[in-house]
Motif scaffolding. Structure first.
Motif, short mmCIF file in Angstrom:
data_model
loop_
_atom_site.label_atom_id
_atom_site.label_comp_id
_atom_site.label_asym_id
_atom_site.label_seq_id
_atom_site.Cartn_x
_atom_site.Cartn_y
_atom_site.Cartn_z
N LEU A 37 -7.59 -6.68 -16.89
CA LEU A 37 -7.23 -5.27 -17.06
C LEU A 37 -5.98 -4.99 -16.23
CD1 LEU A 37 -7.93 -2.47 -18.23
CD2 LEU A 37 -9.29 -2.06 -16.16
N LYS A 38 -4.88 -4.75 -16.91
CA LYS A 38 -3.60 -4.51 -16.25
C LYS A 38 -3.35 -3.00 -16.21
CE LYS A 38 1.14 -6.32 -16.26
NZ LYS A 38 2.03 -7.32 -16.91
N ILE A 39 -3.27 -2.45 -15.00
CA ILE A 39 -3.07 -1.01 -14.83
C ILE A 39 -1.67 -0.79 -14.27
CG2 ILE A 39 -3.93 1.09 -13.75
CD1 ILE A 39 -6.66 -0.22 -13.49
N LEU A 40 -0.83 -0.16 -15.07
CA LEU A 40 0.57 0.03 -14.68
C LEU A 40 0.71 1.20 -13.70
CD1 LEU A 40 0.89 -1.79 -17.20
CD2 LEU A 40 2.91 -0.44 -17.79
N ARG A 41 1.73 1.12 -12.89
CA ARG A 41 2.09 2.27 -12.08
C ARG A 41 2.41 3.46 -12.98
NH1 ARG A 41 6.71 0.32 -8.01
NH2 ARG A 41 7.65 2.15 -8.96
N ALA A 42 2.20 4.67 -12.47
CA ALA A 42 2.43 5.85 -13.29
C ALA A 42 3.89 5.98 -13.71
CB ALA A 42 1.99 7.10 -12.53
N LEU A 66 -7.03 -9.97 -9.83
CA LEU A 66 -6.34 -11.14 -10.36
C LEU A 66 -4.92 -11.27 -9.82
CD1 LEU A 66 -7.46 -11.04 -14.11
CD2 LEU A 66 -8.18 -12.67 -12.36
N GLY A 67 -4.24 -10.16 -9.64
CA GLY A 67 -2.86 -10.27 -9.18
C GLY A 67 -2.26 -8.93 -8.83
N ASN A 68 -1.19 -8.99 -8.04
CA ASN A 68 -0.45 -7.80 -7.62
C ASN A 68 0.99 -7.93 -8.09
OD1 ASN A 68 -2.71 -7.30 -5.68
ND2 ASN A 68 -1.79 -9.06 -4.63
N GLY A 69 1.52 -6.85 -8.59
CA GLY A 69 2.93 -6.83 -8.94
C GLY A 69 3.55 -5.53 -8.49
N GLY A 70 4.86 -5.47 -8.52
CA GLY A 70 5.52 -4.24 -8.12
C GLY A 70 5.24 -3.09 -9.06
N PHE A 71 4.97 -3.42 -10.35
CA PHE A 71 4.81 -2.37 -11.34
C PHE A 71 3.39 -2.28 -11.90
CE2 PHE A 71 9.31 -3.47 -11.37
CZ PHE A 71 9.88 -2.21 -11.22
N ALA A 72 2.51 -3.18 -11.50
CA ALA A 72 1.15 -3.16 -12.03
C ALA A 72 0.22 -3.96 -11.13
CB ALA A 72 1.11 -3.73 -13.45
N LEU A 73 -1.07 -3.63 -11.21
CA LEU A 73 -2.12 -4.44 -10.61
C LEU A 73 -2.99 -4.96 -11.75
CD1 LEU A 73 -3.19 -2.19 -7.59
CD2 LEU A 73 -1.50 -4.02 -7.64
N VAL A 86 0.82 -1.22 0.00
CA VAL A 86 0.00 0.00 0.00
C VAL A 86 0.85 1.26 0.00
CG1 VAL A 86 -1.98 -1.14 1.05
CG2 VAL A 86 -0.26 -0.05 2.52
N ASP A 87 2.13 1.15 0.32
CA ASP A 87 3.01 2.32 0.24
C ASP A 87 3.21 2.78 -1.20
OD1 ASP A 87 3.39 2.50 2.97
OD2 ASP A 87 5.17 1.23 2.98
N LEU A 88 2.83 1.91 -2.16
CA LEU A 88 2.97 2.28 -3.57
C LEU A 88 1.79 3.12 -4.06
CD1 LEU A 88 4.49 -1.00 -5.04
CD2 LEU A 88 5.64 1.18 -4.59
N TYR A 89 0.84 3.42 -3.18
CA TYR A 89 -0.18 4.41 -3.52
C TYR A 89 0.38 5.79 -3.16
CZ TYR A 89 -3.52 0.71 -4.38
OH TYR A 89 -4.16 -0.39 -4.90
N ARG A 90 0.99 6.40 -4.15
CA ARG A 90 1.67 7.69 -4.00
C ARG A 90 1.88 8.25 -5.40
NH1 ARG A 90 6.30 6.20 -6.10
NH2 ARG A 90 7.30 4.21 -5.61
N VAL A 146 -3.52 -23.82 -22.60
CA VAL A 146 -2.74 -22.95 -21.72
C VAL A 146 -2.47 -21.63 -22.43
CG1 VAL A 146 -1.64 -24.84 -20.46
CG2 VAL A 146 -0.54 -23.94 -22.51
N LEU A 147 -2.34 -20.59 -21.63
CA LEU A 147 -1.96 -19.27 -22.12
C LEU A 147 -0.70 -18.84 -21.39
CD1 LEU A 147 -5.40 -17.40 -22.16
CD2 LEU A 147 -4.14 -18.27 -24.14
N ILE A 148 0.24 -18.29 -22.13
CA ILE A 148 1.45 -17.74 -21.52
C ILE A 148 1.19 -16.26 -21.26
CG2 ILE A 148 3.91 -17.30 -21.84
CD1 ILE A 148 3.96 -19.69 -23.78
N ALA A 149 1.43 -15.83 -20.03
CA ALA A 149 1.09 -14.46 -19.61
C ALA A 149 2.34 -13.70 -19.17
CB ALA A 149 0.07 -14.52 -18.47
N ASP A 150 2.18 -12.39 -19.04
CA ASP A 150 3.16 -11.46 -18.47
C ASP A 150 4.45 -11.40 -19.29
OD1 ASP A 150 4.63 -9.69 -17.02
OD2 ASP A 150 4.53 -10.79 -15.13
N PHE A 151 4.46 -10.49 -20.24
CA PHE A 151 5.62 -10.32 -21.12
C PHE A 151 6.45 -9.09 -20.74
CE2 PHE A 151 3.07 -13.33 -23.27
CZ PHE A 151 3.93 -14.10 -24.03
N SER A 152 6.38 -8.70 -19.48
CA SER A 152 7.10 -7.50 -19.05
C SER A 152 8.61 -7.70 -19.04
CB SER A 152 6.62 -7.07 -17.66
OG SER A 152 6.74 -8.13 -16.73
N ALA A 153 9.08 -8.95 -19.04
CA ALA A 153 10.53 -9.21 -19.07
C ALA A 153 10.98 -9.77 -20.41
CB ALA A 153 10.91 -10.19 -17.96
N ALA A 154 10.09 -9.79 -21.41
CA ALA A 154 10.42 -10.39 -22.70
C ALA A 154 11.46 -9.56 -23.44
CB ALA A 154 9.15 -10.52 -23.55
#
Length: 319
Positions: free
Chosen positions: A55-60, A33-40, A6-10, A215-223
C-alpha cells in the motif's frame, strides 16, 4: 535505522499511519516496506480479498504520475513483470488528501539480497536475469521507459506468501522495529504525526532458498513515454546512463545501461559501478575503468555541474 524524515509530517506531507491501522476500510497495516521522499509504502492485509499487498500512500502535495503509467501498462503490456496496480483511492487526514495505490506485494529487492544473502545457484541467477530482461523489453514495447531502474526497484517473489498468517509474516520477515515519536521536550507527537516510527523491512531473515527467480519491476514514479522524455532523471549514479552527462536526453538506452548493471549484480552480488560518494564524476571514472573509454563523439559535450571540472572531460576518453 531506515525511517522517514519525520519533518515531512506536516500539512502537505505524509499521512500518519500506525501499525494495526485499517486504511481505506479494508487494508490492515502490518509492517513498513519502504520510505521515500514522496511516499511511504506499507505491507498491508486486504481483509476482503484475504491477500497481502503493498500500500503506497503518497504525500498530500505529491503528484500521482505513477497511476497513469501503471494503468497504461496494464492495458498495453499484458503480463509484464511489474508490480501490478489493483486499485487506487484517496484518504483524508490531518495533513491533507492522499492518493493511495494498492500494488502487488513483491519480496526483497536485489539490493537487500546482495546485502544479506549468499548468491543463489547459477540456474536461479540465469532465470532471474532473463525474466528481468523480458520485463524491460515488455515495458519498451509498450512505449514506456522505467527511468529509475536500480537494485532497489527489482523485487524477488516469495512463493506461498499469501498463505502466510500474520504471525508468519513476523516470523519470516521479522517483527516490526518501532520507536515512539516524541517532541524535543519529550511530549507525545501531535495528531498530524504517528505515535511511533517504524523501521523499513530489510528481509535479512530470508534466505534465497525461500525465493522464486520471478522478478517484479517496481516504482514507476520516474517512468516516461518514448515520445515525451523529461529533461533529466534522478537515477542513482551507479545505475545512471553515462550519456545523460553529455547532453543526451533520457531514452530507452538508460534502461538498457541499468539492465546491464543489474544482470551483473544478479550474478555477482556486487555493484558494477560502485561509488563512495554517489557523484556522476566518480561513476564515470569507474565505468570507464570497467567497461572502457566513452564514445569519441561525446568528447566536446561533457556537462559538469562544477565549472572547475569542465576541463577534466578529456580524462574519460582515449587519447
Amino acid at each position: 535505522h531506515n525511517v522517514e524524515d519525520v519533518d515531512l509530517y506536516r500539512p502537505g506531507g505524509h499521512h500518519p499511519v500506525n501499525l494495526g491501522d485499517v486504511v481505506g476500510h479494508k487494508f490492515k497495516i502490518l509492517h513498513k516496506l519502504g520510505n521515500g521522499g514522496f511516499a511511504l509504502v506499507w505491507l498491508a492485509r486486504d481483509l476482503d480479498q484475504h491477500r497481502y499487498v503493498a500500500l503506497k500512500i503518497l504525500r498530500a502535495d505529491a503528484e500521482d504520475h505513477e497511476t497513469k503509467v501503471l494503468k497504461h501498462l496494464k492495458n498495453a503490456a499484458g503480463n509484464v513483470r511489474i508490480t501490478n496496480l489493483h486499485e487506487t483511492f484517496t484518504i483524508h487526514g490531518p495533513n491533507g488528501a492522499h492518493q493511495c495505490l494498492v500494488l502487488d506485494l513483491g519480496g526483497p529487492s536485489l539490493k537487500h539480497l546482495s546485502m544479506y544473502s549468499k548468491r543463489p545457484p547459477l540456474p536461479f541467477r540465469k532465470a532471474a536475469s532473463r525474466k528481468l530482461a523480458e520485463g524491460v523489453a515488455a515495458l519498451h514495447s509498450a512505449g514506456v521507459c522505467h527511468g529509475d531502474l536500480t537494485h532497489s526497484n527489482v523485487l524477488f517473489e516469495i512463493p506461498g506468501l499469501h498463505d502466510w498468517t500474520e504471525d508468519d509474516i513476523h516470523r519470516y520477515l521479522g517483527p516490526p522495529k518501532t520507536a515512539p515519536l516524541l517532541l524535543l521536550d519529550g511530549a507525545p507527537a501531535p495528531a498530524f504525526a504517528p505515535t511511533h516510527v517504524v523501521d523499513a523491512l530489510d528481509y535479512s531473515q530470508l534466505s534465497t532458498e525461500q525465493l522464486s527467480s520471478n522478478v517484479l519491476i517496481a516504482d514507476f514514479s520516474a517512468a516516461f513515454s518514448h515520445d515525451n522524455a523529461p529533461k533529466g532523471l534522478g537515477t542513482a549514479a551507479s545505475f545512471a546512463g553515462p550519456e545523460l552527462r553529455f547532453g543526451y536526453p533520457p531514452s530507452p538506452a538508460v534502461d538498457l545501461w541499468a539492465l546491464g548493471c543489474l544482470i551483473f549484480e544478479i550474478h555477482t552480488f556486487r555493484v558494477l559501478v560502485p561509488t563512495a560518494f554517489g557523484s556522476s564524476e566518480e561513476a564515470l571514472a569507474v565505468a570507464t575503468e570497467t567497461v572502457g573509454a566513452l564514445p569519441e563523439e561525446w568528447r566536446d559535450s561533457y556537462d559538469s555541474p562544477l565549472e572547475a571540472n569542465a576541463g577534466e572531460k578529456h580524462r574519460w576518453f582515449d587519447d
